[in-house]
Design a protein around this motif. Structure first.
Motif, mmCIF file in Angstrom:
data_model
loop_
_atom_site.group_PDB
_atom_site.id
_atom_site.type_symbol
_atom_site.label_atom_id
_atom_site.label_comp_id
_atom_site.label_asym_id
_atom_site.label_seq_id
_atom_site.Cartn_x
_atom_site.Cartn_y
_atom_site.Cartn_z
ATOM 1 N N ILE A 77 -6.769 -3.807 -5.940
ATOM 2 C CA ILE A 77 -7.463 -5.092 -6.041
ATOM 3 C C ILE A 77 -8.943 -4.901 -6.322
ATOM 4 C CG2 ILE A 77 -8.253 -7.026 -4.646
ATOM 5 C CD1 ILE A 77 -5.467 -7.070 -3.375
ATOM 6 N N VAL A 78 -9.568 -4.052 -5.543
ATOM 7 C CA VAL A 78 -11.011 -3.841 -5.698
ATOM 8 C C VAL A 78 -11.333 -3.372 -7.116
ATOM 9 C CG1 VAL A 78 -12.952 -2.425 -4.944
ATOM 10 C CG2 VAL A 78 -11.430 -3.441 -3.257
ATOM 11 N N GLY A 79 -10.435 -2.580 -7.702
ATOM 12 C CA GLY A 79 -10.634 -2.112 -9.066
ATOM 13 C C GLY A 79 -10.774 -3.231 -10.077
ATOM 14 N N ARG A 80 -10.214 -4.371 -9.726
ATOM 15 C CA ARG A 80 -10.315 -5.527 -10.638
ATOM 16 C C ARG A 80 -11.582 -6.329 -10.407
ATOM 17 N NH1 ARG A 80 -4.787 -3.749 -11.345
ATOM 18 N NH2 ARG A 80 -4.777 -3.752 -13.599
ATOM 19 N N ARG A 81 -12.375 -5.940 -9.474
ATOM 20 C CA ARG A 81 -13.632 -6.610 -9.145
ATOM 21 C C ARG A 81 -13.468 -8.128 -8.992
ATOM 22 N NH1 ARG A 81 -14.260 -1.774 -8.756
ATOM 23 N NH2 ARG A 81 -16.063 -0.584 -9.509
ATOM 24 N N PRO A 82 -12.551 -8.558 -8.105
ATOM 25 C CA PRO A 82 -12.401 -9.998 -7.916
ATOM 26 C C PRO A 82 -13.639 -10.588 -7.260
ATOM 27 C CG PRO A 82 -11.194 -8.824 -6.227
ATOM 28 C CD PRO A 82 -11.696 -7.773 -7.197
ATOM 29 N N ASP A 83 -13.814 -11.891 -7.441
ATOM 30 C CA ASP A 83 -14.943 -12.571 -6.824
ATOM 31 C C ASP A 83 -14.678 -12.875 -5.357
ATOM 32 O OD1 ASP A 83 -16.255 -12.481 -9.204
ATOM 33 O OD2 ASP A 83 -15.748 -14.517 -9.804
ATOM 34 N N GLY A 84 -13.446 -12.636 -4.930
ATOM 35 C CA GLY A 84 -13.123 -12.869 -3.525
ATOM 36 C C GLY A 84 -11.728 -12.385 -3.212
ATOM 37 N N ILE A 85 -11.477 -12.160 -1.956
ATOM 38 C CA ILE A 85 -10.160 -11.731 -1.514
ATOM 39 C C ILE A 85 -9.726 -12.608 -0.349
ATOM 40 C CG2 ILE A 85 -8.822 -9.832 -0.532
ATOM 41 C CD1 ILE A 85 -10.638 -7.877 -1.870
ATOM 42 N N VAL A 86 -8.529 -13.126 -0.459
ATOM 43 C CA VAL A 86 -7.988 -13.940 0.621
ATOM 44 C C VAL A 86 -6.869 -13.166 1.292
ATOM 45 C CG1 VAL A 86 -6.848 -16.094 1.229
ATOM 46 C CG2 VAL A 86 -8.553 -16.062 -0.601
ATOM 47 N N LEU A 87 -7.050 -12.915 2.545
ATOM 48 C CA LEU A 87 -6.060 -12.160 3.309
ATOM 49 C C LEU A 87 -5.266 -13.119 4.185
ATOM 50 C CD1 LEU A 87 -6.832 -9.441 2.385
ATOM 51 C CD2 LEU A 87 -8.237 -9.149 4.406
ATOM 52 N N THR A 88 -3.959 -12.956 4.235
ATOM 53 C CA THR A 88 -3.214 -13.709 5.244
ATOM 54 C C THR A 88 -3.089 -12.791 6.441
ATOM 55 O OG1 THR A 88 -1.216 -12.999 4.116
ATOM 56 C CG2 THR A 88 -1.940 -15.223 3.725
ATOM 57 N N GLY A 89 -3.645 -13.280 7.525
ATOM 58 C CA GLY A 89 -3.764 -12.420 8.687
ATOM 59 C C GLY A 89 -5.127 -11.761 8.628
ATOM 60 N N ILE A 90 -5.355 -10.900 9.554
ATOM 61 C CA ILE A 90 -6.659 -10.265 9.588
ATOM 62 C C ILE A 90 -6.540 -8.831 9.113
ATOM 63 C CG2 ILE A 90 -7.586 -11.778 11.357
ATOM 64 C CD1 ILE A 90 -6.837 -9.757 13.431
ATOM 65 N N MET A 91 -7.682 -8.303 8.743
ATOM 66 C CA MET A 91 -7.712 -6.961 8.164
ATOM 67 C C MET A 91 -7.507 -5.922 9.258
ATOM 68 S SD MET A 91 -8.112 -5.631 5.237
ATOM 69 C CE MET A 91 -7.556 -3.951 5.177
ATOM 70 N N HIS A 92 -6.558 -5.052 9.008
ATOM 71 C CA HIS A 92 -6.154 -4.169 10.094
ATOM 72 C C HIS A 92 -6.736 -2.765 9.987
ATOM 73 C CE1 HIS A 92 -3.060 -7.265 10.316
ATOM 74 N NE2 HIS A 92 -3.001 -7.110 9.009
#
Lengths: 343, 343
Positions: free
Chosen positions: B127-142
């Motif tokens: 995902i980061v490789g695509r340089r998105p303007d934001g990331i939406v996570l369902t749940g929290i980052m583990h």
DNA sequence: GTGAAAGCGCTAACAA
DNA sequence: TTGTTAGCGCTTTCAC
């Protein structure tokens, strides 16, 4: 890229992230060697490879695929268009697609067209702007404007969940006409004589419905009552459809539903009214969603292998993207009637 | 960009598509003016605007957002990570997110992490490789590694469907502890005395379960039997869970399920065994999926506004991307117990 | 196997 | 309001 005197140099901020240049410098190789180490490691000496991977690890470098996509004209992005994601029908296809693509280094972009095709054109434009390596459509491409845009963009397209004699490009699906006919034959073969159907008001369901009616008529039925409900279908649509059917065609002894959810609605309403399924009315669903086998009675339904559709679609796109020839452009995944207790 | 003698010039194929340069040339303006006409039309004279739009129409130009994203460091891509898309729980959130983003010119990329967090790191990298303007996570980052990567990438992150005192960045969710407790209080208030629960084996469901048990114990119950089933939950899990509960805790008079599908399974098994719901056993679901109200009996359940979560997440990301300050970074959308017939 | 040069198509920064 | 210039970060092309 000769730099002028700093005082008169124009500066641009950049993202601040670690770039391949940074990695290459740290590894003591040229940027292109670092690039090759990441993309085609077999073209690089073991020594260079090691230096580069060390540098990557040390810097936490994540390659910028926007830049790579621009330079190579391969974005490794694939777009999928579904009518709506909240109908459970395409879920397995989208899931399989996402997974199969991720395994190969591609990422899925999701677009929702709605069931009325009105947003389809805007969506196509948004998608094409991202230069995906492929587009997966659920259903077939409708609007002439959409077709033109896709054609102009020259992006590989896979149409799914349908079969047409004139595919746009590639196709993975099954025959809705055959499915409708097969269900009618199945019910007639079980001795049912008053067939009816409840269908969502979308093109594919309508095609199954018509084939179902035609087959029933061919077998001697005069009238095959049909209740159409708005797409996407809901459990409640099923409940009220049965109520309507009972009112208008009380002799009905079998109902073909265009979705398992609709079938669950029929069975729920039947249960609430004390109507025996399959004793009094047989019920056949469509989709074989994960819960169909566990309903009470277990639902007889038409099984579509949505996972296979998704995987094959991914295969098609990736093959094209990597320059392999795709000879067979049409795959019929077929369907099967899963006999359980409700019919 | 001075070109050398053609004979010694290096050539690159390009995509062959119409570029903004082509449009600008046809319109008789500079490329940047054409760019502004498309991106910030208010900065361009009506005359130039018209020339450009005519040229766009004539050529069928579709802007290349990979190139734009690279140049501006704004990809207009947003990534969403769900455990799996085939659990219906997050569907409304993903749908709302997709729509809200599309309206504003952003596109959603979908990633599936699985329920076991093992693929999460690889996914984050992709995902980061695509340089998105934001990331939406369902749940929290583990995982710590995931957190580090996201932190390093400096991409806006919205965690959803949960509430934590230590959000990674932005957060839209509700309290699972409060929800579990509220359901226990609700059932106790209805005179139920032998509470039990069936829950999917994922972190959030477990948190609700523990709160539910604690509240029941606080009210004097000695033992609150729990059956855990693998996530994602299925109807069949519900059926076998009830069977187990009946065997091990025959006095049970109320069951709290961690999903509506599980609740449907409980009700299906109850029906198959001739157990009255809610007479003998009360059933409470979780999620208030679209079909919950139409079941027989209508399902009492915990309603979560997944659509609101999706919309708020989109708002957060877009606000950040467009440079607006986001003051309130945590939104609690709450929950409500929808009283229907099953409890 | 490795590297230098030249862009991919667009927009930020600066200048007029 | 419009234009010029210089990249964004990567990979292709060509040369050794």
């Amino acid at each position: 890229m000769k730099r002028r005197n700093p005082s008169q140099r124009r500066t641009r901020k950049g993202s601040g992230a670690v770039t391949l240049h940074d990695v290459a410098k740290l590894a003591g190789v040229a940027p292109i060697t670092a690039s090759r180490a990441l993309n085609t490691p077999e073209q690089v000496s073991a020594e260079a490879l090691k230096k580069v991977s060390d540098a990557v690890a040390r810097t936490g470098y994540v390659r910028n695929r926007l830049a790579g996509g621009l330079a190579s004209a391969r974005s490794r992005l694939v777009a999928a268009v579904v009518p709506t994601i909240s109908g459970p029908v395409f879920l397995r296809t989208v899931q399989a697609l996402t997974e199969a693509l991720a395994e190969r280094g591609y990422q899925l972009m999701l677009g929702q067209s709605g069931y009325d095709n009105s947003r389809e054109d805007a969506l196509i434009e948004a998608i094409v702007g991202r230069r995906p390596d492929g587009i997966v459509l659920t259903g077939i491409m409708h609007t002439p404007e959409g077709r033109r845009r896709l054609l102009a963009a020259a992006i590989p397209v896979v149409e799914t969940w349908d079969l047409t004699p004139t595919p746009f490009d590639m196709l993975v699906g099954f025959s809705h006409v055959d499915a409708g006919r097969a269900v009618a034959d199945f019910l007639l073969g079980r001795g049912r004589r008053q067939l009816a159907l409840v269908a969502g008001d979308d093109e594919r369901a309508r095609r199954r419905a018509h084939a179902f009616q035609a087959a029933a008529r061919a077998a001697g039925m005069r009238d095959v009552p049909a209740v159409y409900v708005p797409a996407p279908t809901t459990l409640n649509h099923g409940r009220s459809a049965l109520a309507e059917l009972l009112r208008t065609s009380p002799g009905t002894d079998a109902v073909f539903c265009s979705s398992d959810l609709l079938a669950l609605g029929i069975m729920t309403e039947a249960q609430a009214r004390g109507i025996a399924v399959p004793g009094q009315i047989a019920v056949v669903g469509f989709g074989d969603l994960e819960y169909a086998a566990d309903l009470h009675p277990a639902l007889t339904t038409v099984r579509i292998d949505g996972t296979a559709i998704g995987r094959q679609a991914a295969q098609f796109i990736v093959d094209r993207a990597e320059g392999r020839r795709v000879d067979k452009r049409v795959v019929d995944v077929g369907f099967s009637i899963v006999e359980r207790d409700s019919a």
